[in-house]
Design a protein around this motif. Structure first.
Motif, PDB file in Angstrom:
ATOM      1  N   ALA A  33      -8.705  -3.555  -5.181  1.00 59.41           N
ATOM      2  CA  ALA A  33      -9.156  -2.864  -4.971  1.00 59.41           C
ATOM      3  C   ALA A  33     -11.257  -2.254  -4.099  1.00 59.41           C
ATOM      4  CB  ALA A  33      -9.523  -1.763  -5.393  1.00 59.41           C
ATOM      5  N   LYS A  50      -4.047   5.174  -6.483  1.00 63.60           N
ATOM      6  CA  LYS A  50      -3.256   4.128  -6.299  1.00 63.60           C
ATOM      7  C   LYS A  50      -2.568   2.795  -7.098  1.00 63.60           C
ATOM      8  CE  LYS A  50      -3.397   5.607  -1.003  1.00 63.60           C
ATOM      9  NZ  LYS A  50      -4.431   6.457  -1.542  1.00 63.60           N
ATOM     10  N   TRP A  95       0.806  -1.395   0.055  1.00 60.93           N
ATOM     11  CA  TRP A  95      -0.195   0.121  -0.149  1.00 60.93           C
ATOM     12  C   TRP A  95       0.819   1.124   0.020  1.00 60.93           C
ATOM     13  CZ3 TRP A  95      -0.547   4.005   2.791  1.00 60.93           C
ATOM     14  CH2 TRP A  95      -1.736   4.927   2.243  1.00 60.93           C
ATOM     15  N   ASN A 110     -12.535   3.564  -9.088  1.00 63.62           N
ATOM     16  CA  ASN A 110     -12.105   1.879  -9.335  1.00 63.62           C
ATOM     17  C   ASN A 110     -12.802   1.228 -10.230  1.00 63.62           C
ATOM     18  OD1 ASN A 110      -9.960   3.399  -7.675  1.00 63.62           O
ATOM     19  ND2 ASN A 110     -10.407   1.840  -5.377  1.00 63.62           N
ATOM     20  N   MET A 163      -6.034  -1.643  -2.814  1.00 61.64           N
ATOM     21  CA  MET A 163      -7.354   0.087  -2.153  1.00 61.64           C
ATOM     22  C   MET A 163      -7.965   0.507  -2.348  1.00 61.64           C
ATOM     23  SD  MET A 163      -6.933   3.007  -5.620  1.00 61.64           S
ATOM     24  CE  MET A 163      -7.945   4.563  -4.573  1.00 61.64           C
TER      25      MET A 163
END
Length: 357
Positions: free
Chosen positions: A289, A276, A196, A295, A261
């Motif tokens: 994620a 990220k 991360w 996303n 994420m």
């Protein structure tokens, strides 16, 4: 006819903040190659930036902030020569949008307004505080109204901007895939690394995942690598911390095998631009994620990662990736290809240049 002169007005010193580096700073060479001239006017100097996030030094911080405001006001006397004023997030962090108003209404300048977060909303961590009041969030809609064009990081942000301005361009946060690349790293051990990366302000999203990782750690031998500007206070023995450094960021990221994420499902998080995840994917890393905001779009279009919307999906998804090296490699390849085609500097250059037409 000479090319336009652009002034980039931004909060932070050059080459320091991710939002600036990956939204416009990495396009500077491209602008220059097309004949544009530009200058950069950060609110904070590098000295102020280095002091601001340290504990204590309240008097020094106040002095630097005050000096920064004086410098910002003084800048108004020098912007007549610029054809476009590109403002990232805000000209100053507190108070009304005086710089933006004066630039448009008095000096008749054309503003390009850029933002990559739901900055018109109160940060959940600051809601109701004096800091939240002083940030004067309602200025975002005013700046949108006054702007010649608005540069929004994703569709959610663009939809907000379009309430006040119809000249909105979705300008995603992008990756320089020549800089972000997969490298063979000699790891300290053979453990699979779940990784991360982010600033201290986003560690709040990682915190709810710790009990899940605790549970997995009972049966799987892995490490959690955290790359950040501040060390977290999670009390677990499988964490390895690396302080973020521009000089080693690619080597540090390449130590990751699985990029994570997590996000909370709220209106603030919907404004996030998936940065990220884009970083992990750009260096061939499998990702898992939360399907919040952009996303979900990235994961569905790329087919390069696993969606996890609850504890059970996080556990099962991480198990899949921990158990299957071939799956991790395949997802990593898909992710890299997707970034090159949709979220790279090269693929977005024409779109970025439209902001300055």
């Amino acid at each position: 006819m000479s090319k336009k002169q652009i002034l980039f007005v931004c909060p932070y010193p050059t080459d320091e903040a991710p939002s600036q580096r990956f939204r416009f700073e990495q396009y500077f060479k491209i602008l220059k190659s097309y004949g544009y001239k530009y200058d950069i006017a950060p609110f904070l100097t590098i000295k102020a930036w280095n002091i601001l996030y340290k504990n204590g030094s309240s008097i020094q911080k106040s002095i630097w902030i005050l000096l920064s405001y004086f410098k910002r006001i003084a800048l108004l006397f020098f912007i007549r020569k610029y054809d476009r004023i590109f403002i990232h997030r805000e000209a100053s962090p507190l108070g009304p949008a005086f710089f933006e108003w004066f630039s448009v209404k008095i000096l008749k300048k054309k503003i390009i307004y850029d933002f990559d977060d739901a900055i018109w909303l109160d940060d959940p961590n600051e809601k109701g505080s004096l800091k939240a009041i002083l940030k004067w969030k309602r200025k975002v809609r005013s700046i949108c109204k006054w702007s010649y064009k608005v540069s929004a990081g994703n569709q959610y942000l663009a939809d907000y901007a379009k309430r006040y301005n119809q000249n909105v361009i979705i300008n995603p946060t992008t990756i320089d895939t020549g800089y972000h690349e997969n490298k063979v790293i000699q790891k300290e051990n053979e453990k699979i690394t779940i990784g991360w990366t982010g600033t201290h302000s986003t560690l709040q999203y990682l915190s709810p995942l710790i009990p899940i990782l605790d549970q997995l750690n009972q049966n799987y031998d892995f490490e959690l690598l955290i790359i950040s500007n501040q060390k977290p206070d999670f009390n677990v023995n499988y964490i390895r911390f690396i302080k973020w450094s521009k000089t080693s960021e690619i080597e540090d990221l390449n130590q990751i095998d699985i990029g994570i994420m997590p996000l909370s499902d709220d209106i603030w998080s919907k404004g996030k631009c998936g940065f990220k995840m884009l970083q992990y994917m750009s260096i061939n890393k499998a990702v898992i994620a939360s399907p919040v905001g952009v996303n979900q779009k990235i994961l569905e279009e790329s087919n390069a990662g696993i969606i996890a919307s609850n504890d059970s999906e996080w556990i099962n998804g991480l198990k899949k990736l921990l158990d299957n090296n071939d799956l991790r490699n395949e997802l990593g390849k898909r992710g890299r290809k997707y970034i090159q085609n949709h979220y790279s500097v090269k693929s977005n250059t024409e779109n970025f240049l439209k902001l300055f037409d």
